[in-house]
Design a protein around this motif. Structure first.
Motif, short mmCIF file in Angstrom:
data_model
loop_
_atom_site.label_atom_id
_atom_site.label_comp_id
_atom_site.label_asym_id
_atom_site.label_seq_id
_atom_site.Cartn_x
_atom_site.Cartn_y
_atom_site.Cartn_z
N LEU A 186 -7.72 -0.87 -12.89
CA LEU A 186 -6.53 -0.97 -13.73
C LEU A 186 -6.91 -1.37 -15.16
N GLY B 35 -3.93 -0.76 -17.27
CA GLY B 35 -2.85 -1.16 -16.38
C GLY B 35 -2.32 -0.09 -15.46
N ASP B 36 -2.77 1.15 -15.63
CA ASP B 36 -2.29 2.25 -14.79
C ASP B 36 -3.37 2.72 -13.83
N GLN C 198 -1.32 2.26 -2.18
CA GLN C 198 -0.14 1.42 -2.39
C GLN C 198 -0.29 0.07 -1.68
N LYS D 181 -2.40 -2.10 -3.78
CA LYS D 181 -1.60 -2.61 -4.89
C LYS D 181 -0.75 -3.80 -4.44
N GLU E 261 -1.04 -7.67 -5.71
CA GLU E 261 0.13 -8.38 -6.22
C GLU E 261 0.28 -9.73 -5.52
N LYS F 109 7.14 -10.17 -11.08
CA LYS F 109 5.98 -9.63 -10.38
C LYS F 109 5.00 -9.04 -11.38
N PHE G 51 3.55 -6.18 -11.34
CA PHE G 51 3.65 -4.73 -11.49
C PHE G 51 5.08 -4.35 -11.82
N LYS H 157 7.70 -1.07 -11.82
CA LYS H 157 7.92 0.29 -11.32
C LYS H 157 8.47 1.14 -12.46
N TYR I 202 3.46 2.55 -10.52
CA TYR I 202 3.46 1.15 -10.89
C TYR I 202 2.48 0.91 -12.02
N ARG I 203 2.93 0.15 -13.00
CA ARG I 203 2.08 -0.20 -14.13
C ARG I 203 1.94 -1.72 -14.13
N MET I 204 0.73 -2.17 -14.38
CA MET I 204 0.45 -3.59 -14.42
C MET I 204 1.12 -4.19 -15.65
#
Length: 170
Positions: free
Chosen positions: A74, A79-80, A99, A102, A106, A119, A121, A123, A132-134
């Motif tokens: 990431l 982040g992606d 997923q 991920k 998290e 959170k 991440f 959406k 999902y992006r960090m």
């Protein structure tokens, strides 16, 4: 039941945070900077809260675990998850494994950093597809070669890409 699970997740069997972050810290306030493949420095705003290795943060023992490798991946992609690789992974089970990683990352970040609001991440929708992006700002150590970048990607995606290749050859 959910309240009990949330309480158990946040209160029991959790070591003290590796960083003494302010109590009002939000995920979007954080910045992780990898100083090398095994260690990050955590910043909130412009203030540094120290460095820690993957093992101190419980992201593996003798070697980094999948969640640590995902965090580095990431960071490599700001982040992606690399969408071009995700698009190649057509196998539903492989996508589910990613997923799952991920979600585990998290949970681990929430546990280790003890941030309860929000959170790590977000959406996001792009081209009729959710991803999902960090929220945390991530930076890799000084310049890394393209070969090293490809190695990071290969390490994380190897099983998912193998499953897809098997499906495509059948």
């Amino acid at each position: 039941i959910l309240d009990k699970e949330f309480k158990d997740h946040n209160d029991s069997n959790i070591s003290q945070s590796a960083f003494d972050l302010p109590s009002n810290t939000k995920w979007s306030d954080l910045k992780f900077r990898f100083v090398n493949p095994q260690e990050i420095v955590v910043h909130v705003g412009k203030k540094s809260f120290g460095a820690a290795t993957y093992d101190k943060l419980e992201f593996g023992g003798d070697k980094p675990n999948k969640q640590w490798r995902l965090l580095r991946l990431l960071a490599l992609n700001r982040g992606d998850l690399p969408r071009n690789l995700m698009d190649q992974i057509i196998d539903g089970k492989a996508r589910n494994r990613i997923q799952q990683q991920k979600r585990q990352l998290e949970k681990k970040l929430i546990k280790v950093l003890r941030i309860s609001n929000g959170k790590p991440f977000l959406k996001t929708k792009q081209d009729d597809d959710y991803y999902y992006r960090m929220v945390i700002q991530l930076e890799l150590e000084e310049e890394i070669s393209i070969a090293e970048q490809e190695q990071i990607i290969r390490e994380f995606f190897s099983k998912a890409l193998q499953a897809t290749a098997t499906l495509n050859s059948a």
